[in-house]
Design a protein around this motif. Structure first.
Motif, PDB file in Angstrom:
ATOM      1  N   ALA A 142      -2.715   7.186 -40.400  1.00  0.00           N
ATOM      2  CA  ALA A 142      -3.506   6.717 -39.260  1.00  0.00           C
ATOM      3  C   ALA A 142      -4.053   5.326 -39.516  1.00  0.00           C
ATOM      4  CB  ALA A 142      -4.664   7.681 -38.994  1.00  0.00           C
ATOM      5  N   PHE A 143      -4.081   4.530 -38.445  1.00  0.00           N
ATOM      6  CA  PHE A 143      -4.758   3.234 -38.485  1.00  0.00           C
ATOM      7  C   PHE A 143      -6.251   3.468 -38.655  1.00  0.00           C
ATOM      8  CE2 PHE A 143      -1.576   1.026 -35.370  1.00  0.00           C
ATOM      9  CZ  PHE A 143      -0.591   1.071 -36.328  1.00  0.00           C
ATOM     10  N   GLN A 144      -6.914   2.526 -39.290  1.00  0.00           N
ATOM     11  CA  GLN A 144      -8.367   2.528 -39.332  1.00  0.00           C
ATOM     12  C   GLN A 144      -8.882   2.017 -37.986  1.00  0.00           C
ATOM     13  OE1 GLN A 144     -10.285   3.650 -42.238  1.00  0.00           O
ATOM     14  NE2 GLN A 144      -8.232   4.519 -42.223  1.00  0.00           N
ATOM     15  N   PRO A 145     -10.142   2.312 -37.636  1.00  0.00           N
ATOM     16  CA  PRO A 145     -10.682   1.832 -36.358  1.00  0.00           C
ATOM     17  C   PRO A 145     -10.531   0.316 -36.247  1.00  0.00           C
ATOM     18  CG  PRO A 145     -12.169   3.430 -37.321  1.00  0.00           C
ATOM     19  CD  PRO A 145     -11.122   3.139 -38.365  1.00  0.00           C
ATOM     20  N   ASN A 146     -10.107  -0.135 -35.058  1.00  0.00           N
ATOM     21  CA  ASN A 146      -9.890  -1.560 -34.841  1.00  0.00           C
ATOM     22  C   ASN A 146     -10.053  -1.879 -33.365  1.00  0.00           C
ATOM     23  OD1 ASN A 146      -7.041  -1.906 -33.451  1.00  0.00           O
ATOM     24  ND2 ASN A 146      -6.860  -0.209 -34.912  1.00  0.00           N
ATOM     25  N   THR A 147     -10.123  -3.168 -33.058  1.00  0.00           N
ATOM     26  CA  THR A 147     -10.259  -3.611 -31.663  1.00  0.00           C
ATOM     27  C   THR A 147      -9.104  -4.521 -31.265  1.00  0.00           C
ATOM     28  OG1 THR A 147     -11.654  -5.446 -32.395  1.00  0.00           O
ATOM     29  CG2 THR A 147     -12.778  -3.428 -31.691  1.00  0.00           C
ATOM     30  N   LEU A 148      -7.977  -4.365 -31.915  1.00  0.00           N
ATOM     31  CA  LEU A 148      -6.820  -5.191 -31.586  1.00  0.00           C
ATOM     32  C   LEU A 148      -6.274  -4.815 -30.213  1.00  0.00           C
ATOM     33  CD1 LEU A 148      -5.000  -4.966 -35.033  1.00  0.00           C
ATOM     34  CD2 LEU A 148      -6.169  -6.964 -34.113  1.00  0.00           C
ATOM     35  N   PRO A 149      -5.850  -5.804 -29.422  1.00  0.00           N
ATOM     36  CA  PRO A 149      -5.301  -5.480 -28.103  1.00  0.00           C
ATOM     37  C   PRO A 149      -3.940  -4.790 -28.222  1.00  0.00           C
ATOM     38  CG  PRO A 149      -5.079  -7.835 -28.552  1.00  0.00           C
ATOM     39  CD  PRO A 149      -5.873  -7.241 -29.691  1.00  0.00           C
ATOM     40  N   GLY A 154      -7.323   3.645 -33.543  1.00  0.00           N
ATOM     41  CA  GLY A 154      -7.448   4.113 -34.917  1.00  0.00           C
ATOM     42  C   GLY A 154      -8.551   5.137 -35.092  1.00  0.00           C
ATOM     43  N   ILE A 155      -8.609   5.695 -36.304  1.00  0.00           N
ATOM     44  CA  ILE A 155      -9.628   6.685 -36.644  1.00  0.00           C
ATOM     45  C   ILE A 155     -10.050   6.480 -38.095  1.00  0.00           C
ATOM     46  CG2 ILE A 155      -8.964   8.450 -34.970  1.00  0.00           C
ATOM     47  CD1 ILE A 155      -7.304   9.802 -37.095  1.00  0.00           C
ATOM     48  N   ARG A 185      -0.941  -5.219 -39.589  1.00  0.00           N
ATOM     49  CA  ARG A 185      -1.432  -5.035 -40.966  1.00  0.00           C
ATOM     50  C   ARG A 185      -2.946  -4.961 -41.006  1.00  0.00           C
ATOM     51  NH1 ARG A 185       2.639  -9.168 -44.236  1.00  0.00           N
ATOM     52  NH2 ARG A 185       4.553  -8.303 -43.342  1.00  0.00           N
ATOM     53  N   LYS A 186      -3.600  -5.575 -40.020  1.00  0.00           N
ATOM     54  CA  LYS A 186      -5.068  -5.562 -39.956  1.00  0.00           C
ATOM     55  C   LYS A 186      -5.624  -4.173 -39.685  1.00  0.00           C
ATOM     56  CE  LYS A 186      -5.225 -10.308 -38.299  1.00  0.00           C
ATOM     57  NZ  LYS A 186      -5.562 -11.193 -37.166  1.00  0.00           N
ATOM     58  N   THR A 187      -4.770  -3.247 -39.268  1.00  0.00           N
ATOM     59  CA  THR A 187      -5.241  -1.886 -38.994  1.00  0.00           C
ATOM     60  C   THR A 187      -5.494  -1.091 -40.272  1.00  0.00           C
ATOM     61  OG1 THR A 187      -3.009  -0.961 -38.867  1.00  0.00           O
ATOM     62  CG2 THR A 187      -3.974  -1.824 -36.805  1.00  0.00           C
ATOM     63  N   ALA A 188      -5.069  -1.626 -41.422  1.00  0.00           N
ATOM     64  CA  ALA A 188      -5.298  -0.989 -42.733  1.00  0.00           C
ATOM     65  C   ALA A 188      -4.984   0.509 -42.706  1.00  0.00           C
ATOM     66  CB  ALA A 188      -6.729  -1.220 -43.201  1.00  0.00           C
TER      67      ALA A 188
END
Length: 197
Positions: A142-149, A154-155, A185-188
């Motif tokens: 799972a992606f980490q929480p993010n605000t990417l369009p 994420g969670i 990649r920014k979603t870590a």
């Protein structure tokens, strides 16, 4: 969002499949750990949100009785066209009970849970837990929480643990992101390994 996934498959815009190629060694290592104490046949595995079935087919090749489920008909058609020993079902992962599935020993969720809001995540976890045999295990990415369009929100690890409250978090590690487009990649993303209590 549902229309977006269907359109992505129709247009062939599936960067997550390229990322899967790069991250396969890491996933294989996680599955190796799960399989260490198992004897063949390994058991039944469900690939949640399987897309075109790459991981489902890999599970079948490893010796699992593997089933993939996804709601995008074109993705399921492509998964079935690959042939092999895996089976595929077109359906909603928030309503697995309606698909007539038998219990499973392993669940694989590579980027599915993190696309849902809290309500739908709870629905998925209830459905999965109801289909889990005692001691079942899960590998979840799972992606980490993010605000990417245009990217799933994420969670967090806490979200994962709360969503799968009947499961123990056995291990977690950062995912290999080398195959992902740079913005993603920014979603870590993280891998989580869980076991049903």
């Amino acid at each position: 969002m549902a229309l977006g996934w269907k359109l992505a498959y129709r247009l062939g815009l599936t960067p997550w499949e390229r990322a899967a190629d790069q991250g396969q060694d890491q996933l294989d290592a996680l599955l190796d750990k799960i399989e260490t104490d198992r004897t063949r046949p390994l058991g039944r595995a469900l690939d949640i949100g399987c897309g075109t079935g790459r991981h489902t087919h890999d599970l079948a090749d490893r010796g699992w009785d593997a089933t993939g489920v996804d709601f995008v008909p074109l993705a399921i058609e492509k998964a079935r066209a690959r042939g092999g020993g895996a089976s595929f079902v077109c359906g909603d992962v928030t309503d697995l009970a309606s698909l007539g599935l038998e219990p499973f020993d392993l669940f694989l969720d590579i980027g599915c849970l993190h696309v849902f809001d809290r309500y739908r995540r709870a629905a998925v976890s209830r459905q999965v837990t109801d289909l889990a045999r005692p001691g079942a295990q899960m590998v979840l990415l799972a992606f980490q929480p993010n605000t990417l369009p245009f990217v799933p929100a994420g969670i967090s690890q806490q979200d994962v643990e709360e969503t799968y409250a009947d499961w123990d978090l056995v291990a977690t590690e950062l995912a290999d992101v080398r195959g992902m487009p740079k913005p993603l990649r920014k979603t870590a993303p993280r891998f989580y390994t869980l076991r049903l209590r």
